[in-house]
Design a protein around this motif. Structure first.
Motif, PDB file in Angstrom:
ATOM      1  N   PRO A  21       0.821  -1.224   0.000  1.00  0.00           N
ATOM      2  CA  PRO A  21       0.000   0.000   0.000  1.00  0.00           C
ATOM      3  C   PRO A  21       0.854   1.273   0.000  1.00  0.00           C
ATOM      4  CG  PRO A  21      -0.898  -1.588   1.541  1.00  0.00           C
ATOM      5  CD  PRO A  21       0.417  -2.148   1.073  1.00  0.00           C
ATOM      6  N   ALA A  22       2.077   1.174   0.514  1.00  0.00           N
ATOM      7  CA  ALA A  22       2.950   2.353   0.518  1.00  0.00           C
ATOM      8  C   ALA A  22       3.712   2.519  -0.788  1.00  0.00           C
ATOM      9  CB  ALA A  22       3.941   2.261   1.671  1.00  0.00           C
ATOM     10  N   GLY A  23       3.554   1.546  -1.704  1.00  0.00           N
ATOM     11  CA  GLY A  23       4.198   1.680  -2.997  1.00  0.00           C
ATOM     12  C   GLY A  23       5.533   0.962  -3.127  1.00  0.00           C
ATOM     13  N   GLU A  24       5.881   0.153  -2.126  1.00  0.00           N
ATOM     14  CA  GLU A  24       7.119  -0.619  -2.272  1.00  0.00           C
ATOM     15  C   GLU A  24       6.887  -1.819  -3.191  1.00  0.00           C
ATOM     16  OE1 GLU A  24       9.050  -0.889   2.061  1.00  0.00           O
ATOM     17  OE2 GLU A  24       6.851  -0.943   1.962  1.00  0.00           O
ATOM     18  N   VAL A  25       7.823  -2.053  -4.098  1.00  0.00           N
ATOM     19  CA  VAL A  25       7.765  -3.250  -4.933  1.00  0.00           C
ATOM     20  C   VAL A  25       8.497  -4.346  -4.179  1.00  0.00           C
ATOM     21  CG1 VAL A  25       8.316  -4.259  -7.173  1.00  0.00           C
ATOM     22  CG2 VAL A  25       7.730  -1.821  -7.007  1.00  0.00           C
ATOM     23  N   LEU A  26       7.729  -5.278  -3.603  1.00  0.00           N
ATOM     24  CA  LEU A  26       8.326  -6.259  -2.688  1.00  0.00           C
ATOM     25  C   LEU A  26       8.933  -7.434  -3.431  1.00  0.00           C
ATOM     26  CD1 LEU A  26       5.504  -6.177  -0.028  1.00  0.00           C
ATOM     27  CD2 LEU A  26       7.711  -5.004   0.031  1.00  0.00           C
ATOM     28  N   MET A  27       8.310  -7.846  -4.509  1.00  0.00           N
ATOM     29  CA  MET A  27       8.888  -8.906  -5.341  1.00  0.00           C
ATOM     30  C   MET A  27       8.434  -8.636  -6.758  1.00  0.00           C
ATOM     31  SD  MET A  27       6.620 -11.974  -3.586  1.00  0.00           S
ATOM     32  CE  MET A  27       6.890 -11.589  -1.840  1.00  0.00           C
ATOM     33  N   SER A  28       9.283  -8.987  -7.719  1.00  0.00           N
ATOM     34  CA  SER A  28       8.911  -8.691  -9.106  1.00  0.00           C
ATOM     35  C   SER A  28       9.456  -9.758 -10.041  1.00  0.00           C
ATOM     36  CB  SER A  28       9.434  -7.314  -9.507  1.00  0.00           C
ATOM     37  OG  SER A  28      10.841  -7.302  -9.494  1.00  0.00           O
ATOM     38  N   LEU A  62       1.288 -12.551   2.393  1.00  0.00           N
ATOM     39  CA  LEU A  62       0.649 -11.326   1.906  1.00  0.00           C
ATOM     40  C   LEU A  62      -0.562 -11.667   1.043  1.00  0.00           C
ATOM     41  CD1 LEU A  62       3.895  -9.507   0.711  1.00  0.00           C
ATOM     42  CD2 LEU A  62       2.671  -9.142   2.877  1.00  0.00           C
ATOM     43  N   SER A  63      -1.668 -11.011   1.302  1.00  0.00           N
ATOM     44  CA  SER A  63      -2.824 -11.260   0.448  1.00  0.00           C
ATOM     45  C   SER A  63      -2.883 -10.174  -0.622  1.00  0.00           C
ATOM     46  CB  SER A  63      -4.109 -11.276   1.270  1.00  0.00           C
ATOM     47  OG  SER A  63      -4.678 -10.007   1.309  1.00  0.00           O
ATOM     48  N   VAL A  64      -3.172 -10.589  -1.844  1.00  0.00           N
ATOM     49  CA  VAL A  64      -3.231  -9.676  -2.991  1.00  0.00           C
ATOM     50  C   VAL A  64      -4.668  -9.623  -3.484  1.00  0.00           C
ATOM     51  CG1 VAL A  64      -2.529  -9.375  -5.382  1.00  0.00           C
ATOM     52  CG2 VAL A  64      -0.845 -10.075  -3.670  1.00  0.00           C
ATOM     53  N   SER A  65      -5.185  -8.407  -3.627  1.00  0.00           N
ATOM     54  CA  SER A  65      -6.611  -8.299  -3.928  1.00  0.00           C
ATOM     55  C   SER A  65      -6.915  -7.825  -5.334  1.00  0.00           C
ATOM     56  CB  SER A  65      -7.252  -7.330  -2.947  1.00  0.00           C
ATOM     57  OG  SER A  65      -6.601  -6.070  -3.067  1.00  0.00           O
ATOM     58  N   SER A  66      -5.977  -7.159  -5.969  1.00  0.00           N
ATOM     59  CA  SER A  66      -6.331  -6.581  -7.265  1.00  0.00           C
ATOM     60  C   SER A  66      -5.092  -6.324  -8.118  1.00  0.00           C
ATOM     61  CB  SER A  66      -7.149  -5.305  -7.075  1.00  0.00           C
ATOM     62  OG  SER A  66      -6.647  -4.543  -6.003  1.00  0.00           O
ATOM     63  N   VAL A  67      -5.354  -6.007  -9.373  1.00  0.00           N
ATOM     64  CA  VAL A  67      -4.289  -5.905 -10.373  1.00  0.00           C
ATOM     65  C   VAL A  67      -4.446  -4.602 -11.159  1.00  0.00           C
ATOM     66  CG1 VAL A  67      -3.263  -6.983 -12.423  1.00  0.00           C
ATOM     67  CG2 VAL A  67      -4.196  -8.434 -10.588  1.00  0.00           C
ATOM     68  N   VAL A 318       4.626   0.716 -10.312  1.00  0.00           N
ATOM     69  CA  VAL A 318       4.099   1.416  -9.143  1.00  0.00           C
ATOM     70  C   VAL A 318       2.857   2.240  -9.522  1.00  0.00           C
ATOM     71  CG1 VAL A 318       4.635   3.342  -7.595  1.00  0.00           C
ATOM     72  CG2 VAL A 318       6.275   1.467  -7.883  1.00  0.00           C
ATOM     73  N   GLY A 319       2.922   2.891 -10.674  1.00  0.00           N
ATOM     74  CA  GLY A 319       1.772   3.683 -11.124  1.00  0.00           C
ATOM     75  C   GLY A 319       0.567   2.809 -11.421  1.00  0.00           C
ATOM     76  N   ALA A 320       0.810   1.674 -12.049  1.00  0.00           N
ATOM     77  CA  ALA A 320      -0.294   0.742 -12.340  1.00  0.00           C
ATOM     78  C   ALA A 320      -0.903   0.232 -11.038  1.00  0.00           C
ATOM     79  CB  ALA A 320       0.217  -0.423 -13.194  1.00  0.00           C
ATOM     80  N   ALA A 321      -0.046  -0.055 -10.067  1.00  0.00           N
ATOM     81  CA  ALA A 321      -0.538  -0.509  -8.766  1.00  0.00           C
ATOM     82  C   ALA A 321      -1.421   0.553  -8.115  1.00  0.00           C
ATOM     83  CB  ALA A 321       0.637  -0.859  -7.853  1.00  0.00           C
ATOM     84  N   LYS A 322      -1.003   1.821  -8.280  1.00  0.00           N
ATOM     85  CA  LYS A 322      -1.745   2.930  -7.662  1.00  0.00           C
ATOM     86  C   LYS A 322      -3.188   2.981  -8.161  1.00  0.00           C
ATOM     87  CE  LYS A 322      -1.849   6.883  -5.252  1.00  0.00           C
ATOM     88  NZ  LYS A 322      -3.146   6.739  -4.622  1.00  0.00           N
ATOM     89  N   LEU A 323      -3.394   2.524  -9.385  1.00  0.00           N
ATOM     90  CA  LEU A 323      -4.747   2.539  -9.959  1.00  0.00           C
ATOM     91  C   LEU A 323      -5.734   1.751  -9.117  1.00  0.00           C
ATOM     92  CD1 LEU A 323      -3.974   1.678 -13.701  1.00  0.00           C
ATOM     93  CD2 LEU A 323      -4.620   3.928 -12.809  1.00  0.00           C
ATOM     94  N   VAL A 324      -5.226   0.712  -8.466  1.00  0.00           N
ATOM     95  CA  VAL A 324      -6.127  -0.188  -7.731  1.00  0.00           C
ATOM     96  C   VAL A 324      -5.883  -0.151  -6.216  1.00  0.00           C
ATOM     97  CG1 VAL A 324      -6.652  -1.754  -9.632  1.00  0.00           C
ATOM     98  CG2 VAL A 324      -4.581  -2.120  -8.279  1.00  0.00           C
ATOM     99  N   LEU A 325      -4.974   0.715  -5.788  1.00  0.00           N
ATOM    100  CA  LEU A 325      -4.792   0.891  -4.346  1.00  0.00           C
ATOM    101  C   LEU A 325      -5.775   1.959  -3.884  1.00  0.00           C
ATOM    102  CD1 LEU A 325      -0.912   0.812  -4.065  1.00  0.00           C
ATOM    103  CD2 LEU A 325      -2.475  -0.643  -2.761  1.00  0.00           C
ATOM    104  N   LYS A 326      -6.403   1.718  -2.765  1.00  0.00           N
ATOM    105  CA  LYS A 326      -7.376   2.721  -2.300  1.00  0.00           C
ATOM    106  C   LYS A 326      -6.647   3.912  -1.705  1.00  0.00           C
ATOM    107  CE  LYS A 326     -10.620   0.378  -3.798  1.00  0.00           C
ATOM    108  NZ  LYS A 326      -9.608  -0.218  -4.668  1.00  0.00           N
TER     109      LYS A 326
END
Lengths: 326, 326
Positions: A21-28, A62-67, A318-326
């Motif tokens: 949620p803070a925008g860290e890329v934990l694994m890629s 870690l639970s992942v809810s959206s893409v 990170v920007g794409a993730a932001k689209l689905v982070l509340k």
């Protein structure tokens, strides 16, 4: 808050990451984009990439809810479909990106969002990169092409037809040779991209008398320009090469700066972020770019910060993730 | 719902109207702007103008609750102050527009809002004029100057320093003569305004060999261009005048269209509104303008509607009113 997946789907490779949620890329993870195999094959491979990351995230508790996805092409962000795309990804146009991925991943379609990759890139820099904390920012990327996005109040301005930010396609006084506007990849002519992109700088080099033997691409042109002037054994050709390289870079950078400066007057962003390969090419490009940029500015905008992008390859994830982070 | 007052405060005159919640201007009044008398005198006169309208509205049984102002100059819409202004209104810069008017009218400061007049103009056209019903629009006005505003989701994009929409101040390939960029009123050079404004068309006419005796201003240049080619008794001078007039208008219109076309690629507005004196000058200007505009467009934007403004002088009044209508 749960974590999400951010995906950067480009013409040659697709990168995805688990983003906090803070925008860290934990694994890629990165895979080649199956750019000759058609939309369905790309969706299969992308879904597998995402599923693998979701599993790795689960292993780490870690639970992942959206893409969220930033994809090459013009992306209809409402319907989640690829409106159009270049031949860099064959068969990409028409692909139902959001519904195709959500069904493959057994996610509700509302848990998947997609925008153009440049929009995602700009959003990433606006959120956590060079424009973090700014209420508005203009990101312009100079590389193989010239693209950008205006981010306002935390959202990229997508445009009514989702092509907002095509900042490489307006007229540049520099984009002409012997009085004739240079052809642009868009089919038009005389555009910023036709003189300020990386490939355009290489073409200028040749046009200015540089030798294709001594420089095979834009990178070589920068190397030539950066080389010390030859003494003694230097041939006339190599001195001419260096002059052509310096001139091609100077003209491309001036066109880039002039274009961005004009856009600052039009959009008045709080912060300007310059990205792409040319932004990373050093002072040879940056100095004439920023000089030309500052010459354009109206008095109230003269103090606008113009900064280099900081997130590198993770910006679009990170920007794409932001689209689905509340 | 109560009615509001909309004010259009320009360099030469100030118009105000009582505006209904639906945007009808029910009664209006215009006074000269006291452009040599300083900010406080202008505030006094403007407050009196508004108070008179409020009284007339009350006589008609209408209650007026708030005031919206579109004003010349760069207007800080948060604080309601004039950030900067040209000498068209001496002493306008620094004027506390919102607090000055609200105190004079015994209104709470939150009942008064101010933006730049071009922003108000664009908002008016976006709400009830040529772009009514569009989720986004780009208004560009070609007249004494070149200005505009991008309206997104019902609000003009003001810009971080409130100068958003200065679409006359980016580079135009047309804004050069004999290889030298033309000076622009902003202090820069080679800008769209330097070739596409009304005064710029007159200067082009002279530059192209037109006679200042035969045409004293831009209006005369259009009259010359529209005149039938002389026969028989025509002098070489008058035929040359007509050619210079046609060329000056053609170049100015092409520069205008090219600039707007490029901005369409950048902003991707649903609708484009062209306004100002040149937009009303007929086909002589509009045709080459729209031709040049359409040449610039990227494939996804080719169907963008480009329409003439419809609200005329009331656009800014209506747009200013919209600022304070719920």
């Amino acid at each position: 808050m749960t974590h999400v997946i951010g995906v950067d789907l480009g013409g040659t490779k697709t990168a995805a990451g688990v983003v906090s949620p803070a925008g860290e890329v934990l694994m890629s993870e990165t895979i080649p984009t199956l750019n000759r195999a058609g939309g369905e094959a790309i969706l299969d491979a992308t879904a597998a990439l995402i599923a693998g990351l979701v599993e790795r995230a689960a292993d780490a508790g870690l639970s992942v809810s959206s893409v969220g996805i930033g994809s090459a092409g013009v992306i209809d962000a409402s319907s989640g479909t690829v409106v159009s795309a270049t031949d860099a990804i064959l068969g990409w146009a028409g692909t139902e990106l959001v519904s195709g991925l959500s069904s493959r991943l057994s996610l509700h379609p509302s848990a998947v969002r997609a925008v153009n990759d440049v929009h995602a890139h700009a959003l990433g820099e606006a959120w956590l990169g060079a424009a973090a904390g700014s209420s508005s920012s203009l990101m312009v990327a100079f590389g193989t092409g010239v693209g950008g996005s205006f981010v306002l109040d935390g959202a990229p301005v997508l445009g009514h037809r989702f092509v907002g930010g095509h900042v490489g396609h307006f007229a540049s006084p520099y984009a002409a040779f012997d009085g004739t506007p240079l052809p642009c990849v868009c089919g038009g002519s005389g555009h910023v991209e036709a003189i300020a992109s990386g490939p355009a700088i290489y073409e200028s080099f040749l046009r200015f008398g540089g030798s294709a033997v001594d420089a095979a691409d834009t990178r070589d042109v920068f190397a030539l320009a950066a080389s010390e002037a030859h003494d003694g054994g230097a041939t006339a050709g190599s001195a001419g090469d260096r002059a052509a390289a310096l001139r091609a870079i100077g003209v491309g950078a001036a066109a880039a700066g002039q274009a961005v400066g004009g856009l600052i007057n039009v959009l008045d962003p709080e912060t300007v972020v310059i990205s792409g390969g040319l932004a990373d090419a050093g002072e040879l490009w940056w100095k004439p770019m920023e000089f030309a940029l500052r010459q354009e500015l109206l008095a109230p905008t003269v103090s606008v910060p113009v900064v280099r992008a900081t997130l590198g390859n993770t910006a679009a994830i990170v920007g794409a993730a932001k689209l689905v982070l509340k």
